[in-house]
Design a protein around this motif. Structure first.
Motif, PDB file in Angstrom:
ATOM      1  N   CYS A 204      98.090 -33.942 110.152  1.00  0.00           N
ATOM      2  CA  CYS A 204      99.107 -34.029 109.018  1.00  0.00           C
ATOM      3  C   CYS A 204     100.482 -34.389 109.689  1.00  0.00           C
ATOM      4  N   ASP A 205     101.408 -34.916 109.203  1.00  0.00           N
ATOM      5  CA  ASP A 205     102.667 -34.993 109.666  1.00  0.00           C
ATOM      6  C   ASP A 205     103.293 -33.752 109.609  1.00  0.00           C
ATOM      7  N   PRO A 206     104.173 -33.556 110.596  1.00  0.00           N
ATOM      8  CA  PRO A 206     104.882 -32.110 110.621  1.00  0.00           C
ATOM      9  C   PRO A 206     106.103 -32.437 109.346  1.00  0.00           C
ATOM     10  N   ALA A 207     106.664 -33.562 109.122  1.00  0.00           N
ATOM     11  CA  ALA A 207     107.358 -33.441 107.975  1.00  0.00           C
ATOM     12  C   ALA A 207     106.639 -33.190 106.373  1.00  0.00           C
ATOM     13  N   GLU A 208     105.406 -33.067 106.494  1.00  0.00           N
ATOM     14  CA  GLU A 208     104.705 -32.387 105.310  1.00  0.00           C
ATOM     15  C   GLU A 208     104.527 -30.991 105.305  1.00  0.00           C
ATOM     16  N   ILE A 209     105.068 -30.247 106.380  1.00  0.00           N
ATOM     17  CA  ILE A 209     104.840 -28.820 106.391  1.00  0.00           C
ATOM     18  C   ILE A 209     106.074 -28.113 105.939  1.00  0.00           C
ATOM     19  N   VAL A 210     106.032 -27.174 105.197  1.00  0.00           N
ATOM     20  CA  VAL A 210     106.836 -26.134 104.426  1.00  0.00           C
ATOM     21  C   VAL A 210     106.560 -24.673 105.158  1.00  0.00           C
ATOM     22  N   VAL A 211     107.504 -24.009 105.901  1.00  0.00           N
ATOM     23  CA  VAL A 211     107.457 -22.810 105.859  1.00  0.00           C
ATOM     24  C   VAL A 211     107.846 -22.080 104.749  1.00  0.00           C
ATOM     25  N   THR A 212     107.011 -20.851 104.512  1.00  0.00           N
ATOM     26  CA  THR A 212     107.348 -19.792 103.495  1.00  0.00           C
ATOM     27  C   THR A 212     107.280 -18.656 103.742  1.00  0.00           C
ATOM     28  N   THR A 213     107.460 -17.659 103.059  1.00  0.00           N
ATOM     29  CA  THR A 213     107.196 -16.286 103.101  1.00  0.00           C
ATOM     30  C   THR A 213     105.723 -15.635 102.765  1.00  0.00           C
ATOM     31  N   GLY A 214     105.058 -16.431 102.212  1.00  0.00           N
ATOM     32  CA  GLY A 214     103.866 -16.035 101.601  1.00  0.00           C
ATOM     33  C   GLY A 214     102.988 -17.055 100.527  1.00  0.00           C
ATOM     34  N   ILE A 215     101.988 -16.548  99.985  1.00  0.00           N
ATOM     35  CA  ILE A 215     101.071 -17.385  99.006  1.00  0.00           C
ATOM     36  C   ILE A 215     102.213 -17.371  97.681  1.00  0.00           C
ATOM     37  N   ARG A 216     102.562 -16.232  97.269  1.00  0.00           N
ATOM     38  CA  ARG A 216     103.507 -16.263  96.264  1.00  0.00           C
ATOM     39  C   ARG A 216     104.742 -17.401  96.315  1.00  0.00           C
ATOM     40  N   HIS A 217     105.361 -17.385  97.458  1.00  0.00           N
ATOM     41  CA  HIS A 217     106.631 -18.290  97.717  1.00  0.00           C
ATOM     42  C   HIS A 217     105.959 -19.642  97.682  1.00  0.00           C
ATOM     43  N   GLY A 218     105.080 -19.926  98.398  1.00  0.00           N
ATOM     44  CA  GLY A 218     104.638 -21.207  98.521  1.00  0.00           C
ATOM     45  C   GLY A 218     103.973 -21.956  97.316  1.00  0.00           C
ATOM     46  N   LEU A 219     103.186 -20.927  96.396  1.00  0.00           N
ATOM     47  CA  LEU A 219     102.702 -21.467  95.281  1.00  0.00           C
ATOM     48  C   LEU A 219     103.735 -21.593  94.226  1.00  0.00           C
ATOM     49  N   SER A 220     104.815 -20.659  94.223  1.00  0.00           N
ATOM     50  CA  SER A 220     105.705 -20.958  93.340  1.00  0.00           C
ATOM     51  C   SER A 220     106.554 -22.404  93.478  1.00  0.00           C
ATOM     52  N   ILE A 221     106.829 -22.387  94.763  1.00  0.00           N
ATOM     53  CA  ILE A 221     107.236 -24.000  94.956  1.00  0.00           C
ATOM     54  C   ILE A 221     106.605 -25.114  94.497  1.00  0.00           C
ATOM     55  N   PHE A 222     105.267 -25.085  94.994  1.00  0.00           N
ATOM     56  CA  PHE A 222     104.333 -26.249  94.694  1.00  0.00           C
ATOM     57  C   PHE A 222     104.293 -26.309  93.176  1.00  0.00           C
ATOM     58  N   ALA A 223     103.876 -25.035  92.560  1.00  0.00           N
ATOM     59  CA  ALA A 223     103.929 -25.297  90.764  1.00  0.00           C
ATOM     60  C   ALA A 223     104.882 -25.720  90.389  1.00  0.00           C
ATOM     61  N   GLN A 224     106.376 -25.578  90.719  1.00  0.00           N
ATOM     62  CA  GLN A 224     107.636 -26.404  90.456  1.00  0.00           C
ATOM     63  C   GLN A 224     107.742 -27.703  90.471  1.00  0.00           C
ATOM     64  N   VAL A 225     106.858 -28.178  91.812  1.00  0.00           N
ATOM     65  CA  VAL A 225     106.886 -29.633  91.791  1.00  0.00           C
ATOM     66  C   VAL A 225     105.976 -30.367  90.962  1.00  0.00           C
ATOM     67  N   VAL A 226     104.708 -29.857  90.803  1.00  0.00           N
ATOM     68  CA  VAL A 226     103.800 -30.688  90.485  1.00  0.00           C
ATOM     69  C   VAL A 226     103.325 -30.485  88.567  1.00  0.00           C
ATOM     70  N   LEU A 227     103.909 -29.216  88.167  1.00  0.00           N
ATOM     71  CA  LEU A 227     103.702 -28.616  86.840  1.00  0.00           C
ATOM     72  C   LEU A 227     105.044 -28.462  85.970  1.00  0.00           C
ATOM     73  N   ASP A 228     104.872 -28.659  84.674  1.00  0.00           N
ATOM     74  CA  ASP A 228     105.658 -28.200  83.838  1.00  0.00           C
ATOM     75  C   ASP A 228     105.358 -26.826  83.353  1.00  0.00           C
ATOM     76  N   ALA A 229     106.666 -26.081  82.697  1.00  0.00           N
ATOM     77  CA  ALA A 229     106.205 -24.948  82.016  1.00  0.00           C
ATOM     78  C   ALA A 229     105.307 -25.186  80.829  1.00  0.00           C
ATOM     79  N   GLY A 230     104.447 -24.207  80.654  1.00  0.00           N
ATOM     80  CA  GLY A 230     103.283 -24.445  79.755  1.00  0.00           C
ATOM     81  C   GLY A 230     101.799 -25.010  80.111  1.00  0.00           C
ATOM     82  N   ASP A 231     102.105 -25.866  81.269  1.00  0.00           N
ATOM     83  CA  ASP A 231     100.925 -26.232  81.829  1.00  0.00           C
ATOM     84  C   ASP A 231      99.842 -25.245  82.213  1.00  0.00           C
TER      85      ASP A 231
END
Length: 519
Positions: A204-231
């Protein structure tokens, strides 16, 4: 003839207590005028000074309190400004006559008054649900048996870590001393990318890596990017509670899909919620059951994501720990359509207080995620990221994993052997080829009256930390058992801890007359 006798100023030892019950403490760091003001407020709020009551003059109060008149004047001026006291020309100060009744029943500061109840403030439904839950024990001091997700603290090279931190912060580079990229420390992201290519089998490219504080933090970010509220999103049942919490916080509806012997079933998921756009899975080592997702189902899940333009969040939280053969290749290594986001954690591999994890994005989502992250104030702490980059790049991380892999394998074997001796007839512990925990299931003799939440609470009172299996379920159908983490439990303590756990289980569920567990 005796002359007039001068009036002596009373000493601090013989100071009179004034009628209002005020008393000053000259040794307190609180200024005297604030002490006067605070005590008068409480006298008013507690009803000892009624509305309209006249107050002593500032001169009289200064004499009673053995302080300067200006000190009392300052206190009166503040009370007037706050509306507790009124001042009229040609008359003494008095308590305001129009104070609301509410002000006279609840103190402005300090603890609740005796006999007075303070209403709980209105909070959101999800907050009320959290308040209704039984809080988890928070042990202090030395590590207890058997905490889940806790690595061995003695095995980590803290002396080396301290040197790396010192090297990083003695003369910090421009990135460490200024605003970092939203995704985290560039050196750490480069080190992670190199490590993944060597140890986890995908590039993977280093530009694709996001440093987070844990699964809650990372999954919350990812969900905001790919899903809408109610999905909708598929999650494993049972599964890690943090996954449900992260999705709920992003407004996503989680649909639990029951795990079987082959892991997560895409067929069952499509039957339950065909419109779902995200699958959150732990294919290498499911939490908590330890199931490994079969190759056929891995390919089916990847095919679904490509066909429906869905997304897969792969949680590889302890995939590094496999005690027979090499660690299994992650889903990301099989992904050809760019639909898999890969999550992992350093906190479980090194030490929990590090609070550093990471997310590897699909390349197509980098720009969108960066824009969202640029507007998110909560990011992973920068302190430690540079040192961790050095720790990985200089080979210390790989060395630590090799050392702890053998250490945890020995502890796992010690736990399995001790469980046969100590828990026979009560709990059965199934061997797990990987991870950092095992499941202890009640035998058929006590299964009907075994309440894992009650046993967990009783174990905590005896100095044991275990986790109830039933809380990992989102639906009503729940399996009861205990999750026993062994990575952070010294081998010498395992047998003694299991003997203590046996006594707890016998007390809670061993007797034939014990009540049945709640459904």
């Amino acid at each position: 003839m005796t002359g007039p006798v001068s009036k002596a100023r009373p000493s601090a030892r013989s100071r009179r207590v004034p009628p209002l019950g005020l008393a000053l403490d000259p040794s307190s760091p609180e200024p005297l005028h604030r002490q006067i003001g605070e005590q008068m407020r409480r006298a008013i709020l507690e009803g000892r000074l009624e509305p309209g009551a006249r107050l002593p003059s500032s001169r009289q109060m200064a004499e009673d309190l053995d302080c300067a008149r200006g000190t009392v004047v300052l206190a009166f001026e503040q009370l007037v400004a706050e509306g507790y006291v009124v001042s009229q020309a040609g008359s003494a100060m008095s308590v305001a006559a129009d104070l609301p009744d509410e002000m006279l029943t609840v103190p402005r500061t300090g603890p609740p008054l005796p006999g007075k109840s303070v209403a709980r403030p209105a909070v959101a439904r999800r907050t009320r649900a959290l308040l209704a839950e039984t809080p988890s024990p928070s042990p202090a001091g030395p590590p207890l048996a058997f905490p889940t997700g806790q690595p061995d603290r003695e095995a980590f090279p803290f002396a080396l870590w301290a040197k790396l931190l010192e090297r990083e912060w003695r003369r910090p580079g421009i990135e460490a001393a200024s605003a970092a990229h939203p995704f985290g420390h560039a050196g750490l992201r480069e080190a992670i990318a190199t490590y993944l290519g060597v140890a986890r089998g995908f590039t993977c490219d280093p530009a694709e890596i996001v440093v987070t504080t844990g699964i809650r933090h990372g999954l919350s970010i990812f969900a905001q990017v790919v899903l809408d509220a109610g999905d909708m999103a598929w999650i494993e049942e049972p599964g890690f509670v943090g996954v449900r919490e992260a999705l709920a916080g992003s407004g996503v509806n989680a649909v639990p899909i029951a795990i079987d012997e082959a892991g997560f079933s895409p067929e069952a998921a499509l039957a339950a919620a065909p419109e779902a756009r995200l699958a959150v899975v732990a294919p290498a080592h499911h939490f908590p059951l330890g199931t490994v997702l079969s190759l056929q189902r891995r390919l089916e899940l990847l095919s679904w994501a490509e066909r429906s333009e869905g997304w897969i969040a792969e949680d590889d939280f302890d995939g590094e720990y496999r005690y027979s053969g090499r660690p299994l290749a992650p889903l990301r290594a099989l992904d050809r359509a760019g639909r898999v986001a890969y999550f992992s954690s350093f906190s479980k591999l090194l030490f929990p207080a590090l609070r550093l994890s990471f997310l590897v994005l699909p390349a197509s989502l980098v720009e969108a995620t960066e824009r969202i992250m640029d507007r998110i104030s909560v990011r992973a702490p920068l302190l430690g990221q540079g040192a961790l980059a050095r720790f990985i790049a200089e080979g210390h991380f790989a060395t630590h994993l090799r050392r702890t892999r053998q250490l945890y394998a020995n502890r796992r074997e010690a736990l399995l052997q001790a469980a046969v001796r100590r828990l026979d007839g009560l709990l059965t512990v199934a061997p797990d080829p990987g991870g950092m925990h095992v499941i202890a299931s009640p035998t058929s003799e006590i299964a009907g009256r075994f309440d894992d939440v009650a046993v967990t609470a009783a174990a905590a009172a005896k100095g044991l930390t275990v986790q109830p299996l039933s809380v990992c379920y989102a639906g009503r159908a729940r399996r009861h058992g205990l999750i026993l983490g062994y990575a952070g439990t010294p081998e010498a303590e395992i047998d003694r801890a299991l003997a203590k756990l046996r006594d707890v289980v016998l007390s809670e569920a061993g007797g034939s007359r014990r009540r049945k567990r709640p459904a």
